[in-house]
Enzyme design. Sequence first.
Site, PDB file in Angstrom:
ATOM      1  N   ASP B  92       0.824  -1.215   0.000  1.00 38.56           N
ATOM      2  CA  ASP B  92       0.000   0.000   0.000  1.00 38.56           C
ATOM      3  C   ASP B  92       0.858   1.265   0.000  1.00 38.56           C
ATOM      4  O   ASP B  92       0.569   2.214  -0.720  1.00 38.56           O
ATOM      5  CB  ASP B  92      -0.902   0.057   1.245  1.00 38.56           C
ATOM      6  N   HIS B 134      -6.009   9.045   5.670  1.00 44.77           N
ATOM      7  CA  HIS B 134      -5.754   7.850   6.483  1.00 44.77           C
ATOM      8  C   HIS B 134      -4.503   7.948   7.351  1.00 44.77           C
ATOM      9  O   HIS B 134      -4.360   7.197   8.317  1.00 44.77           O
ATOM     10  CB  HIS B 134      -5.600   6.610   5.593  1.00 44.77           C
ATOM     11  N   ASP B 170     -15.328  10.723   0.986  1.00 45.24           N
ATOM     12  CA  ASP B 170     -14.588   9.627   0.373  1.00 45.24           C
ATOM     13  C   ASP B 170     -15.316   8.317   0.721  1.00 45.24           C
ATOM     14  O   ASP B 170     -15.965   8.217   1.753  1.00 45.24           O
ATOM     15  CB  ASP B 170     -13.179   9.625   0.985  1.00 45.24           C
TER      16      ASP B 170
END
Lengths: 213, 384
Positions: B92, B134, B170
């Site tokens: 990621d 995040h 989002d």
Amino acid sequence: MLVEDIMTRDVETVSPSTNICDALAIMEERRIRHLPVLAGGALVGIVSEGDLKEAQSLVIRDCREGAERRTPVEVVMRRRVFTAHPLDPIEEAALVMYRRRIGCLPVVSGGELVGIVTQTDLIRSLVELMGVNRSSSRLEVQVPDRPGMLAQIAELIRKHGVNISSVLTLPAEEAGEKKLVFRLQTIDLRRIAGDIREAGYRITWPPTLDETR
Amino acid sequence: MKHRAAFVYSPAYAAYSFGTEHPFNARRLELTVDLLQSMGLLYPSDVEEPRPATPEQLELKHSKQYVATVEASSRTGRPVPGAAEYGLGTEDNPVFPGMHEAASLIVGGTLTAAELVASGRYTHALSIGGGLHHAGADTASGFCIYNDIAVAIEHLKRSYGVRVAYIDTDAHHGDGVQWLFYSDPEVLTVSVHETGRYLFPGTGYVEERGAGAGYGYSVNVPLEAFTEDDSFIEALEKVLPPVLEDFRPDIIVSQHGCDGHRLDPLTDLCLSIRSYALVPRLIHELAHALCDGRWVAVGGGGYNIWSVVPRAWAYLWASMAERSVPEVIPHNWSAKWAPRSPVPLPQRVTDEGFPPVRRRREIEEKNRITVARVLGGLVRRRQG
């Protein structure tokens, strides 16, 4: 996991003579819904937010500004208290709370109140067991119900260097099959899902763009 | 009076790139800016250059050790020992050379936008490269290295003493921003997203309402997988106005991830461009009704960079600049990008009717129940 692993040790308590308005104020301030009642160190009752709601007329009479505070907690408290022991498994505590429809269990050991375990504590443990306390995505794979399947799927995940937060196994709808449910610490499951599909297994979550919609 | 809007952008944003195989593709900004220009929606005079954030600014919300680890990894392009504990060097969040500088410029863009609005030079400002919601105090997560939003909100609080309402639409829960202000009653966070039951990051449940003095200042609206426009829009229209009116912000900061679109490969929401045209319109109205128009917007997730992101963000900017989006995608844009696109490019800015999802009625019903629970909590806080 045991009750002592998840219980709150610093317990807010009242005495039988505490006025109901003061008890209510403690609940509101601490954002809690239950207060064990102690007399001479012994647990003699419990009072909940619900008990005070049921005694609403008393609360309204007593808690007005300048009103005489006449009602002590012992008038509204429940005297029959279900308790837990620190070494009880949490599933047992959950079962008692579910069967008795109650929101908490005071934890008593050696005749003394040592903690309290509430629905919130149980839900938090469940969340931790399911691995949702770490950022993660859900992956469901359907596999034949035979030895070695978990290891095979785990190996495909390992190749991507992705950490597994939790894993559950569930029976699948089809006989001879089961479902492996993972929480994986990644935002993008596509490559892992691709590898698993390529190895011949069925992914039941997430759906591909063409499925289900 | 016409209100002025700034478009904070630099082609140097393209350096925030995890490689061509990675879903977070920096080219989406280039595609968006190019579409805006070919539609005549963006003038050179709208554009403001971002200044990179300094380490001191990053440390408004990130730990010193984390920033040092990013910097050290960034110098060599390899994760330094211990970087994995900070979420760096994974599929990621891979490490790349210059990562610290690229991520600092993104944060700087959002700080610049916040500064332009708070100082009164502009009414609205868009930090199109921002939206990295995040990232945590010491974790890279979900393609986000530094949390530009949290740093900018903290800056606004400290330098201007303002109350900030943060709105995040989002498809993924805005977890980083939420946790960084979880006990703060001066910052309201509202996140509307696909439920974490399946989707990353797995949080954002209704009962996450804040802690301590901040109780009641985190609002979460987790929607069912496969939610479509009508239900999404209904949830927003029911939740945002009362929650924001109750809070009375001095400024609004909003995150505009467009990964809930039906054609986005990473999530399971089934929205169309109609939702992404509505979101900025609604926030725009709230900003004028509640805080003299002061509004800072940022980008966010969006992984279908060809068919979705440029159109969704064309509506975002057009709303901020009070210009109208033409219905037809200009031919010069399509002609320029078609040879490079792996999918056919859209010809219109709106979407043609997608077929309804299978369990539409149940999904709508479940979302209404969720919204009622969210609003029930708001009433409790007012009384408390």
